[in-house]
Design a protein around this motif. Structure first.
Motif, PDB file in Angstrom:
ATOM      1  N   UNK A  25       0.841  -1.211   0.000  1.00  0.00           N
ATOM      2  CA  UNK A  25       0.000   0.000   0.000  1.00  0.00           C
ATOM      3  C   UNK A  25       0.868   1.250   0.000  1.00  0.00           C
ATOM      4  N   UNK A  26       1.922   1.246   0.798  1.00  0.00           N
ATOM      5  CA  UNK A  26       2.781   2.425   0.878  1.00  0.00           C
ATOM      6  C   UNK A  26       3.561   2.641  -0.419  1.00  0.00           C
ATOM      7  N   UNK A  27       4.270   1.621  -0.879  1.00  0.00           N
ATOM      8  CA  UNK A  27       5.159   1.794  -2.030  1.00  0.00           C
ATOM      9  C   UNK A  27       4.429   1.812  -3.376  1.00  0.00           C
ATOM     10  N   UNK A  28       3.375   1.026  -3.520  1.00  0.00           N
ATOM     11  CA  UNK A  28       2.648   0.986  -4.798  1.00  0.00           C
ATOM     12  C   UNK A  28       1.579   2.073  -4.834  1.00  0.00           C
ATOM     13  N   UNK A  31       3.560   5.683  -3.233  1.00  0.00           N
ATOM     14  CA  UNK A  31       4.699   6.272  -3.938  1.00  0.00           C
ATOM     15  C   UNK A  31       4.731   5.960  -5.427  1.00  0.00           C
ATOM     16  N   UNK A  32       3.808   5.148  -5.915  1.00  0.00           N
ATOM     17  CA  UNK A  32       3.682   4.943  -7.359  1.00  0.00           C
ATOM     18  C   UNK A  32       4.598   3.896  -7.970  1.00  0.00           C
ATOM     19  N   UNK A  33       5.169   3.009  -7.157  1.00  0.00           N
ATOM     20  CA  UNK A  33       5.960   1.913  -7.711  1.00  0.00           C
ATOM     21  C   UNK A  33       5.033   0.898  -8.372  1.00  0.00           C
ATOM     22  N   UNK A  34       5.578   0.099  -9.265  1.00  0.00           N
ATOM     23  CA  UNK A  34       4.855  -0.984  -9.935  1.00  0.00           C
ATOM     24  C   UNK A  34       5.495  -2.308  -9.546  1.00  0.00           C
ATOM     25  N   UNK A  35       4.665  -3.286  -9.221  1.00  0.00           N
ATOM     26  CA  UNK A  35       5.172  -4.614  -8.893  1.00  0.00           C
ATOM     27  C   UNK A  35       5.537  -5.327 -10.194  1.00  0.00           C
ATOM     28  N   UNK A  36       6.775  -5.804 -10.285  1.00  0.00           N
ATOM     29  CA  UNK A  36       7.220  -6.515 -11.480  1.00  0.00           C
ATOM     30  C   UNK A  36       7.471  -7.996 -11.224  1.00  0.00           C
ATOM     31  N   UNK A  37       7.518  -8.396  -9.945  1.00  0.00           N
ATOM     32  CA  UNK A  37       7.760  -9.800  -9.614  1.00  0.00           C
ATOM     33  C   UNK A  37       7.328 -10.044  -8.179  1.00  0.00           C
ATOM     34  N   UNK A  38       6.797 -11.226  -7.924  1.00  0.00           N
ATOM     35  CA  UNK A  38       6.531 -11.649  -6.552  1.00  0.00           C
ATOM     36  C   UNK A  38       6.763 -13.140  -6.451  1.00  0.00           C
ATOM     37  N   UNK A  39       7.076 -13.592  -5.233  1.00  0.00           N
ATOM     38  CA  UNK A  39       7.398 -14.987  -5.023  1.00  0.00           C
ATOM     39  C   UNK A  39       6.855 -15.431  -3.675  1.00  0.00           C
TER      40      UNK A  39
END
Length: 124
Positions: A25-28, A31-39
């Motif tokens: 919630x904070x970073x995406x 601050x507008x980051x995009x998730x490019x990978x999760x594991x």
């Protein structure tokens, strides 16, 4: 091979977080980051990108934040970044100041206490 003959690639900060949903919630959202990978299931590791920045989040439920900045982020508008951080609940550790080393800078802590030093190059 000598050290001068070696090329370095990307390096990215890995931030430990106690709660991946709060961190996202904070970073995406904030601050507008995009998730490019999760594991993992549940998710224990995420890679985020925004412009030239890359940030890795690692789920560490027992994380205790360091009392110093663990990452440095260059931006083109420190005042706008400061306002964005405040708007999304970041704790401001040091307010915006012009530094004698040529940066307008401030330090914030994310929801997990990770301190990030933010700087904008000043035109001289």
């Amino acid at each position: 091979m000598t050290l001068t003959a070696m090329n370095f690639g990307r390096i990215a900060a890995i931030l430990p977080v106690q709660d991946m949903e709060v961190a996202q919630r904070f970073y995406i959202d904030g601050l507008g980051f995009t998730k490019t990978f999760q594991n993992g299931d549940p998710v224990g590791f995420i890679i985020l990108k925004r412009d030239e920045s890359e940030l890795h989040l690692s789920l560490q439920p027992r994380h205790k934040a360091a009392p110093f900045p663990i990452a440095h982020l260059l931006v083109d508008d420190a005042n706008a970044m400061f306002a964005l951080c405040k708007q999304h609940g970041a704790k401001i550790i040091k307010g915006v100041q012009d530094k004698d080393y040529g940066l307008r800078a401030f330090v914030f802590a994310d929801p997990h206490g990770n301190r990030i030093d933010v700087g904008q190059r000043l035109r001289v």
